[in-house]
Design an enzyme around this catalytic site. Structure first.
Site, PDB file in Angstrom:
ATOM      1  N   LYS A 138      26.152  43.457  35.229  1.00 29.60           N
ATOM      2  CA  LYS A 138      25.518  42.234  34.753  1.00 29.60           C
ATOM      3  C   LYS A 138      24.565  42.512  33.584  1.00 29.60           C
ATOM      4  CE  LYS A 138      27.641  39.391  37.409  1.00 29.60           C
ATOM      5  NZ  LYS A 138      28.597  38.421  36.815  1.00 29.60           N
ATOM      6  N   ASN A 145      33.002  33.138  34.039  1.00 31.11           N
ATOM      7  CA  ASN A 145      32.186  33.076  35.247  1.00 31.11           C
ATOM      8  C   ASN A 145      32.631  34.049  36.339  1.00 31.11           C
ATOM      9  OD1 ASN A 145      30.477  31.760  37.450  1.00 31.11           O
ATOM     10  ND2 ASN A 145      32.564  31.349  38.174  1.00 31.11           N
ATOM     11  N   TYR A 157      27.030  46.524  40.494  1.00 28.41           N
ATOM     12  CA  TYR A 157      26.848  45.104  40.168  1.00 28.41           C
ATOM     13  C   TYR A 157      25.726  44.924  39.154  1.00 28.41           C
ATOM     14  CZ  TYR A 157      26.184  40.079  40.768  1.00 28.41           C
ATOM     15  OH  TYR A 157      26.060  38.725  40.537  1.00 28.41           O
ATOM     16  N   VAL A 165      41.825  37.971  35.791  1.00 25.39           N
ATOM     17  CA  VAL A 165      40.999  38.314  34.631  1.00 25.39           C
ATOM     18  C   VAL A 165      40.962  39.807  34.325  1.00 25.39           C
ATOM     19  CG1 VAL A 165      39.533  36.280  34.865  1.00 25.39           C
ATOM     20  CG2 VAL A 165      38.892  38.418  36.025  1.00 25.39           C
ATOM     21  N   GLY A 214      32.477  28.550  44.561  1.00 18.81           N
ATOM     22  CA  GLY A 214      31.152  28.923  44.105  1.00 18.81           C
ATOM     23  C   GLY A 214      30.693  28.246  42.826  1.00 18.81           C
ATOM     24  N   ILE A 215      30.092  29.023  41.936  1.00 22.63           N
ATOM     25  CA  ILE A 215      29.544  28.492  40.700  1.00 22.63           C
ATOM     26  C   ILE A 215      30.642  27.886  39.822  1.00 22.63           C
ATOM     27  CG2 ILE A 215      28.420  29.155  38.526  1.00 22.63           C
ATOM     28  CD1 ILE A 215      26.837  31.251  40.137  1.00 22.63           C
TER      29      ILE A 215
END
Length: 300
Positions: A194, A123, A190, A97, A53-54
């Site tokens: 964020k 990320n 979510y 993480v 992904g990113i």
């Protein structure tokens, strides 16, 4: 390619040969790893969630721009394969993480290998389980989403700061989301996680400014990363991946372009570079204006 094409002045044979050469190069490697120039030349970066992904797109763009990159993830097979493809300026390191010690160890690994850490890109993230209403929200799942998306970001900023403060320099980047700006676009866990990332960026930027360390975040709109595609396949009960990708793209249409992971990676390159030397505490929204406005409905 365009400058070379102009110099060749319409020599079709030469242009065809050049195009073939470029195509062959792409088959052998993702790109050249020998570049000593670029916006991130000489910088050392650690990217979490870099196996797909990113994160993967950012690793590619960072190395294209001259950085040395540590790719941190738990997807060992993918991560090692990508690092191998990216060449000698890429190193894969296993890092869960949700464990602060593993984030600390990844930061220490960067310093041990390269002598410093210039860029920390927090990320990694998960979407969580889809729960349609607040009544359906399971707090155990909420806590897990917060652990991955927020706790890990706090730990990433903490340990990056630990090695950046003595050097009085550094750039810390975090991945947020447009779901933190507008309500109703994602499940609660979510969206809340964020929003917390954006708040964390502002809070830590206020402190770390005195040490010459910039802290920023990027809020992408929906884009078809493997994480998002798998989530929507499950949520919508659709097995056709191409259909799901098209549906994600059509969540917001911008005439002439679609949001890809590479677009977010380009934003990260900018924030990591000296071009953004006076930008801190900022949320760079990559959404083609989606969160900026609503059209008035004049229907009777």
């Amino acid at each position: 390619m365009s400058r070379i094409a102009l110099k060749l002045n319409g020599n079709k044979l030469a242009l065809d040969a050049l195009a073939k050469l470029n195509t062959n190069r792409q088959h052998h490697k993702l790109f050249s790893t020998n570049s000593q120039s670029g916006r991130l030349a000489g910088k050392v970066a650690l990217i979490t969630g870099a196996a797909s992904g990113i994160g993967k797109a950012a690793a590619i763009r960072f190395i294209e721009n001259g950085a040395k990159v540590l790719l941190a993830d738990v997807q060992d097979h993918l991560g090692k394969s990508i690092a191998k493809d990216l060449g000698p300026n890429a190193t894969y390191i296993h890092s869960n993480v949700t464990n602060e010690q593993e984030i600390s160890s990844a930061v220490d690994h960067a310093v041990a290998q390269y002598g410093r850490l210039d860029v920390m890109y927090n990320n990694v993230g998960i979407i969580g389980e889809f729960q349609p209403t607040i009544l359906d929200l399971e707090l155990e799942g909420f806590d897990r989403t917060m652990k991955v998306n927020v706790h890990s970001t706090v730990a990433g900023i903490k340990h990056a700061s630990r090695v950046m403060i003595p050097r009085q320099a550094g750039s810390i980047i975090c991945t947020a989301s447009t779901t933190a700006i507008l309500g109703g676009m994602a499940n609660h866990d979510y969206a809340v996680s964020k929003a917390a990332v954006i708040g964390l960026v502002k809070s830590t930027a206020a402190e770390l400014n005195q040490h010459g360390i910039r802290v920023n975040c990027i809020s992408p709109h929906a884009l078809p990363t493997p994480l998002a595609v798998n989530f929507f396949k499950k949520r919508l009960g659709i097995d056709d991946e191409k259909m799901v990708v098209e549906m994600i793209h059509n969540m917001w249409e911008f005439n002439g372009a679609r949001c890809e992971a590479a677009d977010v990676a380009e934003a990260a390159v900018f924030l990591a570079s000296d071009d953004a030397k006076y930008i801190s505490g900022h949320n760079l929204v990559v959404d083609a204006g989606f969160t900026c406005f609503k059209r008035l409905n004049f229907s009777p």
